[in-house]
Design a protein around this motif. Structure first.
Motif, PDB file in Angstrom:
ATOM      1  N   ALA A   1       0.985  -1.299  -0.310  1.00  0.00           N
ATOM      2  CA  ALA A   1      -0.088  -0.147   0.110  1.00  0.00           C
ATOM      3  C   ALA A   1       0.820   0.806  -0.465  1.00  0.00           C
ATOM      4  N   LYS A   2       0.195   2.523  -0.744  1.00  0.00           N
ATOM      5  CA  LYS A   2       1.501   3.709  -0.712  1.00  0.00           C
ATOM      6  C   LYS A   2      -0.245   4.329  -0.001  1.00  0.00           C
ATOM      7  N   CYS A   3      -0.017   4.900   1.506  1.00  0.00           N
ATOM      8  CA  CYS A   3      -0.976   5.725   1.099  1.00  0.00           C
ATOM      9  C   CYS A   3      -0.453   7.316   2.517  1.00  0.00           C
ATOM     10  N   TYR A   4      -1.084   7.895   2.400  1.00  0.00           N
ATOM     11  CA  TYR A   4      -0.407   9.275   3.164  1.00  0.00           C
ATOM     12  C   TYR A   4      -1.551   9.954   3.766  1.00  0.00           C
ATOM     13  N   LEU A   5      -1.213  10.703   5.245  1.00  0.00           N
ATOM     14  CA  LEU A   5      -2.148  11.532   5.669  1.00  0.00           C
ATOM     15  C   LEU A   5      -1.828  12.485   6.498  1.00  0.00           C
ATOM     16  N   ASN A   6      -2.605  13.023   6.700  1.00  0.00           N
ATOM     17  CA  ASN A   6      -2.327  13.598   8.253  1.00  0.00           C
ATOM     18  C   ASN A   6      -4.115  14.011   8.493  1.00  0.00           C
ATOM     19  N   GLU A   7      -3.955  15.631  10.080  1.00  0.00           N
ATOM     20  CA  GLU A   7      -5.068  15.008  10.448  1.00  0.00           C
ATOM     21  C   GLU A   7      -6.622  15.402   9.820  1.00  0.00           C
ATOM     22  N   GLU A   8      -6.431  16.295   8.419  1.00  0.00           N
ATOM     23  CA  GLU A   8      -6.880  16.599   7.762  1.00  0.00           C
ATOM     24  C   GLU A   8      -7.291  15.984   6.114  1.00  0.00           C
ATOM     25  N   SER A   9      -6.338  15.356   6.082  1.00  0.00           N
ATOM     26  CA  SER A   9      -6.634  14.699   4.196  1.00  0.00           C
ATOM     27  C   SER A   9      -5.677  13.585   4.160  1.00  0.00           C
TER      28      SER A   9
ATOM     29  N   LEU B   1       7.154   6.416  -1.939  1.00  0.00           N
ATOM     30  CA  LEU B   1       7.593   7.483  -1.450  1.00  0.00           C
ATOM     31  C   LEU B   1       9.831   7.277  -1.942  1.00  0.00           C
ATOM     32  N   TYR B   2       9.879   7.284  -2.939  1.00  0.00           N
ATOM     33  CA  TYR B   2      11.039   7.294  -3.674  1.00  0.00           C
ATOM     34  C   TYR B   2      11.219   8.180  -4.736  1.00  0.00           C
ATOM     35  N   GLU B   3      12.495   8.609  -4.201  1.00  0.00           N
ATOM     36  CA  GLU B   3      13.037   9.651  -5.199  1.00  0.00           C
ATOM     37  C   GLU B   3      12.425   9.421  -6.793  1.00  0.00           C
ATOM     38  N   PHE B   4      13.162   8.125  -6.803  1.00  0.00           N
ATOM     39  CA  PHE B   4      12.995   7.752  -8.547  1.00  0.00           C
ATOM     40  C   PHE B   4      11.637   7.648  -9.724  1.00  0.00           C
ATOM     41  N   SER B   5      11.319   6.942  -8.269  1.00  0.00           N
ATOM     42  CA  SER B   5       9.183   7.295  -8.722  1.00  0.00           C
ATOM     43  C   SER B   5       8.585   9.187  -9.263  1.00  0.00           C
ATOM     44  N   GLN B   6       8.716   9.531  -8.075  1.00  0.00           N
ATOM     45  CA  GLN B   6       8.437  10.839  -8.206  1.00  0.00           C
ATOM     46  C   GLN B   6       9.080  11.719  -9.117  1.00  0.00           C
ATOM     47  N   ILE B   7      10.490  10.719  -9.535  1.00  0.00           N
ATOM     48  CA  ILE B   7      10.448  12.071 -11.352  1.00  0.00           C
ATOM     49  C   ILE B   7      10.480  10.920 -12.187  1.00  0.00           C
ATOM     50  N   ASN B   8      10.450   9.816 -12.120  1.00  0.00           N
ATOM     51  CA  ASN B   8      10.725   9.042 -13.563  1.00  0.00           C
ATOM     52  C   ASN B   8       9.307   8.256 -13.391  1.00  0.00           C
ATOM     53  N   ASN B   9       8.415   8.372 -13.103  1.00  0.00           N
ATOM     54  CA  ASN B   9       7.087   7.682 -13.158  1.00  0.00           C
ATOM     55  C   ASN B   9       6.084   7.852 -13.793  1.00  0.00           C
ATOM     56  N   ASN B  10       4.996   7.238 -14.663  1.00  0.00           N
ATOM     57  CA  ASN B  10       3.386   7.761 -14.771  1.00  0.00           C
ATOM     58  C   ASN B  10       2.890   7.164 -13.460  1.00  0.00           C
ATOM     59  N   GLU B  11       1.975   8.014 -12.827  1.00  0.00           N
ATOM     60  CA  GLU B  11       1.482   7.490 -11.179  1.00  0.00           C
ATOM     61  C   GLU B  11      -0.278   8.589 -11.091  1.00  0.00           C
ATOM     62  N   MET B  12      -0.704   7.630 -10.650  1.00  0.00           N
ATOM     63  CA  MET B  12      -1.747   8.366 -10.204  1.00  0.00           C
ATOM     64  C   MET B  12      -2.544   8.515  -8.743  1.00  0.00           C
ATOM     65  N   GLY B  13      -3.196   9.033  -8.116  1.00  0.00           N
ATOM     66  CA  GLY B  13      -3.600   8.988  -7.358  1.00  0.00           C
ATOM     67  C   GLY B  13      -4.998  10.069  -6.658  1.00  0.00           C
ATOM     68  N   ILE B  14      -5.603   9.852  -5.541  1.00  0.00           N
ATOM     69  CA  ILE B  14      -6.618   9.899  -5.333  1.00  0.00           C
ATOM     70  C   ILE B  14      -6.581  10.697  -3.910  1.00  0.00           C
ATOM     71  N   ALA B  15      -6.989  12.017  -3.678  1.00  0.00           N
ATOM     72  CA  ALA B  15      -6.896  13.015  -2.855  1.00  0.00           C
ATOM     73  C   ALA B  15      -7.899  13.407  -2.001  1.00  0.00           C
ATOM     74  N   LEU B  16      -8.501  13.020  -1.091  1.00  0.00           N
ATOM     75  CA  LEU B  16      -9.414  13.115  -0.543  1.00  0.00           C
ATOM     76  C   LEU B  16      -9.041  13.801   1.663  1.00  0.00           C
ATOM     77  N   SER B  17     -10.053  13.920   1.781  1.00  0.00           N
ATOM     78  CA  SER B  17      -9.609  15.635   2.548  1.00  0.00           C
ATOM     79  C   SER B  17     -11.389  14.745   4.372  1.00  0.00           C
ATOM     80  N   ARG B  18     -11.296  15.029   4.996  1.00  0.00           N
ATOM     81  CA  ARG B  18     -11.356  14.986   6.183  1.00  0.00           C
ATOM     82  C   ARG B  18     -13.426  15.374   6.594  1.00  0.00           C
ATOM     83  N   ALA B  19     -12.680  16.353   6.076  1.00  0.00           N
ATOM     84  CA  ALA B  19     -14.248  17.163   5.840  1.00  0.00           C
ATOM     85  C   ALA B  19     -15.394  17.321   5.041  1.00  0.00           C
ATOM     86  N   ASP B  20     -14.946  16.609   3.970  1.00  0.00           N
ATOM     87  CA  ASP B  20     -15.651  16.485   2.583  1.00  0.00           C
ATOM     88  C   ASP B  20     -16.344  14.592   2.541  1.00  0.00           C
ATOM     89  N   ASP B  21     -14.955  14.137   2.510  1.00  0.00           N
ATOM     90  CA  ASP B  21     -15.234  12.348   2.587  1.00  0.00           C
ATOM     91  C   ASP B  21     -14.721  12.184   4.075  1.00  0.00           C
TER      92      ASP B  21
END
Length: 235
Positions: free
Chosen positions: A85-93, A101-121
């Motif tokens: 799993a790859k999941c990143y969260l703080n107290e609100e989102s 969380l890897y430097e190569f992935s952040q620069i070279n790879n094609n990625e997708m994701g979903i962002a959600l918030s505690r207030a709206d979701d």
């Protein structure tokens, strides 16, 4: 409402998520090799005494990562076997994504994701938060160290590679697995019976620990660790 993120948006929202954490921050990623910007943000969280938990799933942390992590008091690092799993969260989102969380992935790879918030979701956020907490609970906390042995009498325990065995001896983490307890519980037992002594946030082996067959080892790639007899008596 949840938002779709492409590669650049995932990186942007991840930085914002870390930057805006004011109470807690959880970063779950199988691979861990931080770029300079993420390190800068996490160092700021450490200065602000924000509770940060990083969970990774591959044994081979680069020595540079170990060296950097060991100096951050408020950042705790855990190892979770079979983590994907790859999941990143703080107290609100929260971000759920393909991005490590890897430097190569952040620069070279094609990625997708979903962002959600505690207030709206709220329901989605709660479910993601609860699963993140479960992953933390089943993970073994790792003590980071690359320190050299100062003397033969006192040695500091550090990060342990999970698969190290020498003859009939096991690392603390492997011995803990055999006994069905966490590594932290084992370390507390070793302190209670006098085999280790805690000092300045680290553990040092005692003469009694050595007499019981315990050994301190310094690995070139993974830092320092303890070895214990497979049949160590903790009574």
């Amino acid at each position: 409402m949840a938002k779709f993120l492409n590669t650049s948006a995932t990186n942007y929202f991840l930085e914002e998520l870390i930057k805006n954490a004011s109470d807690r921050l959880v970063l779950i990623s199988p691979f861990l090799k931080l770029n300079d910007r993420i390190k800068e943000l996490l160092q700021d969280k450490n200065r602000l005494k924000i509770d940060v938990r990083i969970v990774y799933g591959k044994n081979e942390l680069h020595p540079d990562e170990i060296s950097w992590l060991r100096d951050l008091t408020y950042i705790r690092t855990s190892f979770c076997k079979n983590l994907h799993a790859k999941c990143y969260l703080n107290e609100e989102s929260c971000i759920i994504t393909s991005l490590n969380l890897y430097e190569f992935s952040q620069i070279n790879n094609n990625e997708m994701g979903i962002a959600l918030s505690r207030a709206d979701d709220s329901d989605l956020y709660r479910e993601a938060y609860e699963e993140a907490q479960r992953i933390i609970r089943i993970s073994d906390e790792v003590r980071m160290s690359l320190e050299k042995v100062v003397s033969e009498e006192t040695s500091s325990a550090g990060a342990e590679r999970e698969d190290i065995t020498v003859e009939d001896k096991l690392t603390s983490s492997k011995l803990a697995q055999k006994l069905g307890i966490s590594t932290q519980d084992l370390l507390e037992k070793l302190v209670a019976v006098g085999y280790l002594v805690p000092k300045d946030g680290k553990h040092y082996i005692t003469d009694s620990g050595k007499a019981a067959g315990g050994e301190f080892r310094m690995g070139k790639r993974f830092g320092s660790y303890f070895l214990w007899p497979n049949s160590l008596n903790l009574d």
